[in-house]
Design an enzyme around this catalytic site. Sequence first.
Site, PDB file in Angstrom:
ATOM      1  CG  ASP A 106      -2.136   0.880   1.040  1.00  0.00           C
ATOM      2  OD1 ASP A 106      -2.213   1.558  -0.004  1.00  0.00           O
ATOM      3  OD2 ASP A 106      -2.990   0.914   1.938  1.00  0.00           O
ATOM      4  CG  ASN A 134       2.044   2.016   4.645  1.00  0.00           C
ATOM      5  OD1 ASN A 134       2.284   2.148   5.832  1.00  0.00           O
ATOM      6  ND2 ASN A 134       1.123   1.185   4.198  1.00  0.00           N
ATOM      7  CB  SER A 155     -10.466   2.640  15.452  1.00  0.00           C
ATOM      8  OG  SER A 155     -10.930   2.800  16.782  1.00  0.00           O
ATOM      9  CG  HIS A 159       0.061   4.175  10.805  1.00  0.00           C
ATOM     10  ND1 HIS A 159       0.175   3.233  11.811  1.00  0.00           N
ATOM     11  CD2 HIS A 159      -0.652   3.565   9.807  1.00  0.00           C
ATOM     12  CE1 HIS A 159      -0.444   2.126  11.438  1.00  0.00           C
ATOM     13  NE2 HIS A 159      -0.961   2.299  10.234  1.00  0.00           N
TER      14      HIS A 159
END
Length: 409
Positions: free
Chosen positions: A76, A283, A316, A338
């Site tokens: 990703d 990423n 979340s 992150h």
Amino acid sequence: MNYEMHQVEGGVPVKMWTQGVPVEAVALRQLENTARLPIVFSHVAAMPDVHYGIGATVGSVVATFKAIIPASVGVDIGCGMIACKTTLRAEDLPDSLAQLRSEIEKAVPHGMTPKEQRRGGSRDRGSWENPPNEADAAWAQLVDEFEAICLDYPRLKNTNNHRHMGTLGGGNHFIEVCLDEAGAVWIMLHSGSRGVGNAIGTHFIELARKDAELHQRNLPDKDLAYFEEGAQYFGDYVRGVGWAQKFAKLNREVMMQRTIAALRKVVKKPFETHIEAVNCHHNYVARETHFGQDVFVTRKGAVSARAGELGIIPGSMGARSFIVRGKGNPESFMSCSHGAGRSMSRTRAKKLFTLADQIKATEGVECRKDEAVIDEIPMAYKDIDAVMAAQTDLVEVVYILKQIVCVKG
């Protein structure tokens, strides 16, 4: 110091910012395997959201000397966050936020493409008749370099490249409308380089494995195969991963434009955006200098946190998120977490929690409340407040955000 030093036999130490946050044994083994590679410089840094990942550990920061481990970037490529503060306030929003969620879902294609759906994926949502304008303008900045890459790697041509520009994807990718502590409205979203980035990452991870077999490297884990400077594929990987990171950044910008346009459809009051704005990868790989040495730094599930640099640490679905300012801590290679980081697999979350649990956990948030998103339930993630407490020497909190609308892929 906030970190704990974990000594690794036959390797560099692992510095872990995980006080008060549980770490899986399997993730620790992955970190130890990375630390044993001869190309790793100084130490491995583990962020508080660290957890087991495919190929390499999520929440790890690895500095390498004259080499790159493709799996430490992952597939990703360029995945990250973008956020902007608006001049709107909570009282400017309608009482019912259902229309706003609907407009965002129509504006930004999300989920899987019809092609992926035919392969057995879930139902795609939003219009895949991708409107021109922003997406085409962004793709025009990338197409020449992409075609040059495809001359050497023609299999990359047959990917959802241009088609995926301005699209969200699935899994843990999301778009949110949030409020900060003062009641200001923010837009925040999470996505990356989509199908074409995945194809680039997967292809070069495979090439690295074959290269390692050819040279009979004694790797602690075949997934940690690496390219050294001067090797056949090193330069091609640097070019490919750099291009995918540019795609990811532009992809987020296009979606942000479309989300702002959706917000303007629902809220008739004029407003400005980008009062504060951040667009950051979590990423990726970059050339940097640390401890006086020029190295490649791969952050897989970690954000750059140089002194004064703004970053985004989302919670979340149903949890708080944070806009942070880096403190430039050299021991973490100037990095921070992150997000919250998963505490369990998607399969386990679906077995453990019910739809009623999901509805309760997302109370007060206008979002999907169905069985297909149970794997994204807040309880499947680590406690974001514990994660933030473990990295007070890495970042300072600038804004705390709470979502009121969440669009999931």
